[in-house]
Design a protein around this motif. Structure first.
Motif, PDB file in Angstrom:
ATOM      1  N   LEU A   1       0.832  -1.194   0.000  1.00 50.45           N
ATOM      2  CA  LEU A   1       0.000   0.000   0.000  1.00 50.45           C
ATOM      3  C   LEU A   1       0.871   1.251   0.000  1.00 50.45           C
ATOM      4  N   GLN A   2       0.301   2.335  -0.430  1.00 54.15           N
ATOM      5  CA  GLN A   2       0.982   3.620  -0.413  1.00 54.15           C
ATOM      6  C   GLN A   2       0.363   4.522   0.644  1.00 54.15           C
ATOM      7  N   THR A   3       1.207   5.305   1.286  1.00 54.15           N
ATOM      8  CA  THR A   3       0.682   6.304   2.206  1.00 54.15           C
ATOM      9  C   THR A   3       0.146   7.488   1.407  1.00 54.15           C
ATOM     10  N   THR A   4      -0.691   8.264   2.054  1.00 52.97           N
ATOM     11  CA  THR A   4      -1.312   9.435   1.430  1.00 52.97           C
ATOM     12  C   THR A   4      -0.644  10.695   1.959  1.00 52.97           C
ATOM     13  N   PRO A   5      -0.256  11.620   1.087  1.00 52.95           N
ATOM     14  CA  PRO A   5       0.343  12.872   1.575  1.00 52.95           C
ATOM     15  C   PRO A   5      -0.653  13.650   2.438  1.00 52.95           C
ATOM     16  N   LEU A   6      -0.149  14.237   3.505  1.00 47.56           N
ATOM     17  CA  LEU A   6      -1.002  15.029   4.383  1.00 47.56           C
ATOM     18  C   LEU A   6      -1.238  16.407   3.764  1.00 47.56           C
ATOM     19  N   SER A   7      -2.490  16.792   3.687  1.00 48.53           N
ATOM     20  CA  SER A   7      -2.836  18.090   3.107  1.00 48.53           C
ATOM     21  C   SER A   7      -4.028  18.670   3.854  1.00 48.53           C
ATOM     22  N   ASP A   8      -4.253  19.974   3.676  1.00 47.41           N
ATOM     23  CA  ASP A   8      -5.419  20.617   4.281  1.00 47.41           C
ATOM     24  C   ASP A   8      -6.703  19.990   3.760  1.00 47.41           C
ATOM     25  N   GLU A   9      -6.703  19.652   2.470  1.00 49.39           N
ATOM     26  CA  GLU A   9      -7.896  19.065   1.861  1.00 49.39           C
ATOM     27  C   GLU A   9      -8.202  17.702   2.478  1.00 49.39           C
ATOM     28  N   LEU A  10      -7.164  16.904   2.707  1.00 43.81           N
ATOM     29  CA  LEU A  10      -7.365  15.578   3.295  1.00 43.81           C
ATOM     30  C   LEU A  10      -7.925  15.695   4.705  1.00 43.81           C
ATOM     31  N   LEU A  11      -7.345  16.596   5.503  1.00 43.06           N
ATOM     32  CA  LEU A  11      -7.807  16.764   6.878  1.00 43.06           C
ATOM     33  C   LEU A  11      -9.253  17.263   6.913  1.00 43.06           C
ATOM     34  N   GLY A  12      -9.578  18.165   6.013  1.00 46.87           N
ATOM     35  CA  GLY A  12     -10.917  18.728   5.998  1.00 46.87           C
ATOM     36  C   GLY A  12     -11.969  17.752   5.503  1.00 46.87           C
ATOM     37  N   ALA A  13     -11.569  16.848   4.601  1.00 49.57           N
ATOM     38  CA  ALA A  13     -12.524  15.906   4.011  1.00 49.57           C
ATOM     39  C   ALA A  13     -12.750  14.676   4.877  1.00 49.57           C
ATOM     40  N   ALA A  14     -11.826  14.383   5.782  1.00 50.47           N
ATOM     41  CA  ALA A  14     -11.934  13.167   6.598  1.00 50.47           C
ATOM     42  C   ALA A  14     -13.091  13.277   7.587  1.00 50.47           C
ATOM     43  N   ASP A  15     -13.784  12.184   7.774  1.00 49.22           N
ATOM     44  CA  ASP A  15     -14.815  12.135   8.808  1.00 49.22           C
ATOM     45  C   ASP A  15     -14.196  12.016  10.187  1.00 49.22           C
ATOM     46  N   CYS A  16     -13.004  11.398  10.253  1.00 44.04           N
ATOM     47  CA  CYS A  16     -12.283  11.276  11.525  1.00 44.04           C
ATOM     48  C   CYS A  16     -10.799  11.158  11.232  1.00 44.04           C
ATOM     49  N   VAL A  17      -9.993  11.821  12.036  1.00 44.02           N
ATOM     50  CA  VAL A  17      -8.527  11.705  11.961  1.00 44.02           C
ATOM     51  C   VAL A  17      -8.057  11.078  13.264  1.00 44.02           C
ATOM     52  N   ALA A  18      -7.272  10.013  13.161  1.00 44.07           N
ATOM     53  CA  ALA A  18      -6.764   9.328  14.350  1.00 44.07           C
ATOM     54  C   ALA A  18      -5.246   9.386  14.365  1.00 44.07           C
ATOM     55  N   ILE A  19      -4.688   9.864  15.465  1.00 40.12           N
ATOM     56  CA  ILE A  19      -3.231   9.935  15.624  1.00 40.12           C
ATOM     57  C   ILE A  19      -2.767   8.603  16.212  1.00 40.12           C
ATOM     58  N   ILE A  20      -2.059   7.815  15.399  1.00 39.12           N
ATOM     59  CA  ILE A  20      -1.572   6.505  15.818  1.00 39.12           C
ATOM     60  C   ILE A  20      -0.111   6.586  16.234  1.00 39.12           C
ATOM     61  N   THR A  21       0.673   7.382  15.514  1.00 36.55           N
ATOM     62  CA  THR A  21       2.094   7.571  15.832  1.00 36.55           C
ATOM     63  C   THR A  21       2.364   9.067  15.947  1.00 36.55           C
ATOM     64  N   ASN A  22       2.954   9.480  17.030  1.00 33.44           N
ATOM     65  CA  ASN A  22       3.138  10.917  17.298  1.00 33.44           C
ATOM     66  C   ASN A  22       4.447  11.437  16.708  1.00 33.44           C
ATOM     67  N   HIS A  23       4.515  11.436  15.370  1.00 38.66           N
ATOM     68  CA  HIS A  23       5.691  11.985  14.683  1.00 38.66           C
ATOM     69  C   HIS A  23       5.811  13.485  14.978  1.00 38.66           C
ATOM     70  N   SER A  24       7.053  13.930  15.154  1.00 37.74           N
ATOM     71  CA  SER A  24       7.264  15.354  15.425  1.00 37.74           C
ATOM     72  C   SER A  24       7.003  16.210  14.196  1.00 37.74           C
ATOM     73  N   ALA A  25       6.976  15.596  13.010  1.00 32.65           N
ATOM     74  CA  ALA A  25       6.728  16.351  11.785  1.00 32.65           C
ATOM     75  C   ALA A  25       5.271  16.787  11.652  1.00 32.65           C
ATOM     76  N   PHE A  26       4.384  16.178  12.391  1.00 29.23           N
ATOM     77  CA  PHE A  26       2.973  16.550  12.322  1.00 29.23           C
ATOM     78  C   PHE A  26       2.733  17.870  13.062  1.00 29.23           C
ATOM     79  N   ASP A  27       1.970  18.738  12.440  1.00 29.93           N
ATOM     80  CA  ASP A  27       1.564  20.004  13.061  1.00 29.93           C
ATOM     81  C   ASP A  27       0.212  19.747  13.730  1.00 29.93           C
ATOM     82  N   TYR A  28       0.215  19.510  15.026  1.00 30.12           N
ATOM     83  CA  TYR A  28      -0.997  19.076  15.704  1.00 30.12           C
ATOM     84  C   TYR A  28      -2.025  20.198  15.839  1.00 30.12           C
ATOM     85  N   GLU A  29      -1.582  21.423  15.966  1.00 23.58           N
ATOM     86  CA  GLU A  29      -2.540  22.534  16.002  1.00 23.58           C
ATOM     87  C   GLU A  29      -3.297  22.624  14.686  1.00 23.58           C
ATOM     88  N   ARG A  30      -2.570  22.471  13.591  1.00 24.41           N
ATOM     89  CA  ARG A  30      -3.198  22.500  12.264  1.00 24.41           C
ATOM     90  C   ARG A  30      -4.151  21.325  12.099  1.00 24.41           C
TER      91      ARG A  30
END
Length: 439
Positions: free
Chosen positions: A382-411
């Motif tokens: 499988l391929q991972t999906t790039p993180l984007s504003d559109e992806l976050l906005g379109a998702a019905d739910c976002v689940a944080i499974i791994t707390n990578h430091s590269a993620f902007d959690y406020e965003r």
């Protein structure tokens, strides 16, 4: 012969062979080469061998420029020709030891390595097993193969166990590495311990000699069982706190202020990595030979295995807040790797969570800044999906499974409709906390 071998090691004239060029073997090979040894790595994967010989690193623990320099200088090379083991003076075994589909130890890679070593065995060889396994493997599996060649252990060749203690994703400036992590060494004979210790003192800062190979093997299991049981404890407490309406993260932070007699562990979506989810069951399996049942270990396994199911429940709860059902929902899982800031996804809990969600009709997308493709438990690439504003906005739910430091959690919290946080990664987010469902 023993003093000759030690002198060859201490003068760095010995050729070091490393069987298994994975997350353990590659950092060990690089460390030995940087310490002044010539290193020849062995692997059945021709792609890995070719990449090493091109000076490419495929693990975050060895920077590409370091690998390239070692290969260019002739300090490190690789081969899939196991007859070349005869050229080596020191042979380290760093092969995988997974559980099979029935949950039983699979040491077939150790057995194959032992057969290859036995075929090439000569006087003066030092052989060290680093792969995690049940107590007795070195004596009961490797020694008979080598002794069948007619050489005497402790006189003609030396055999020992020294457990790997790799913490993926670390560098000298960040934490514990091959060089500064103490190395436990136990030989089949006292002479074996002495020769193995002489080698490791050339590449690590501290060697801890123990009385036997079986003691060293058990030491590794105890280290991982300690973590497994304690993680299970806080996972169970997290499940209870969820029912009681309490915040387990706040409670653990408060408990950790006690300056003695408490060591903080944290809950999570399930266990991952090459050690903790697997190694304790090597001891459980071996214990049955002694008519002994390791109840704590098995209970811890049951508790930890329940966590992906709890994550599914939290996602359903989060969707219910918005009047959504899991069936037909788009769920974005942030993190494929089993721990932050690495590209290693072995035994990651994300795969079980994906399977549970998909079984209920959800559309699941995985995001990881360190991984582009991965193979799940069903063998799908499988391929991972790039993180984007559109992806976050379109998702019905976002689940944080791994707390990578590269993620902007406020965003993430700002743009997502609802966030299930299994790692307390959003602890510092102030806006939109009503969107967050904590494990």
């Amino acid at each position: 012969m023993q003093q000759e071998t030690i002198l060859r090691i201490e003068s760095h004239a010995a050729l070091v062979g490393i069987i298994g060029l994975g997350y353990v073997g590659v950092p060990l090979a690089a460390r030995a080469a940087r310490a002044g040894f010539r290193v020849l790595g062995f692997d059945v994967d021709a792609t890995r061998v070719a990449r090493i010989n091109r000076g490419e690193s495929y693990t975050l623990d060895v920077p590409g420029e370091v690998m390239a320099a070692l290969v260019r200088e002739g300090r490190l090379s690789a081969s899939d020709d196991f007859t070349r083991l005869r050229e080596c003076d020191v042979i380290l075994i760093c092969v995988p030891t997974p559980l099979d589909r029935h949950g039983q130890p699979d040491i077939s890679a150790i057995e194959r390595a032992g057969d290859a070593i036995a075929a090439a065995l000569r006087p003066g060889h030092l052989i060290v097993l680093e792969s995690t396994t049940w107590p007795g493997t070195t004596d009961e599996v490797l020694l008979p193969r080598c002794a069948a060649r007619g050489l005497q252990v402790g006189r003609d060749f030396w055999l020992a166990f020294s457990p790997e203690r790799i913490d993926p994703g670390q560098t000298n400036s960040q934490g514990w590495t091959v060089e500064n992590t103490p190395k436990v060494v136990g030989g089949v004979t006292p002479q074996c311990t002495e020769v193995a210790g002489a080698f490791y003192r050339q590449i690590v800062q501290r060697v801890v000699a123990v009385s036997s190979a079986r003691t060293a093997e058990m030491t590794k299991l105890v280290e991982n069982i300690f973590r497994n049981v304690n993680i299970a404890l806080v996972n169970e407490l997290a499940l209870l706190c969820d029912r009681m309406g309490l915040n387990i993260w706040e409670i653990l932070d408060a408990a950790a202020t006690k300056p003695f007699a408490f060591m903080k562990h944290t809950p999570g979506p399930g266990l991952g990595g090459h050690c903790i989810p697997l190694d304790p069951f090597y001891l459980s399996w071996k214990a049955r030979e002694y008519d002994f049942h390791t109840r704590f270990i098995e209970l811890a396994g049951h508790v930890n295995n329940e966590m992906p199911y709890h994550v599914k429940t939290l996602i359903i709860r989060a969707l219910n807040r918005r009047g959504k059902s899991l069936n037909g929902a788009t769920v974005v899982l942030l993190g494929v790797a089993y721990k932050p800031d690495i590209d290693d996804y072995r035994e990651s809990p994300v795969f079980k969570i994906m399977a549970l969600l998909e079984a209920e009709g959800a559309r699941v997308l995985a995001v990881d800044p360190h991984i582009t493709t991965f193979v799940d438990h069903h063998g799908r690439e499988l391929q991972t999906t790039p993180l984007s504003d559109e992806l976050l906005g379109a998702a019905d739910c976002v689940a944080i499974i791994t707390n990578h430091s590269a993620f902007d959690y406020e965003r993430i919290v700002r743009l997502a409709s609802v966030v299930v946080d299994t790692r307390n990664a959003t602890r510092n987010v102030r806006e939109g906390r009503d969107k967050i469902v904590l494990l």
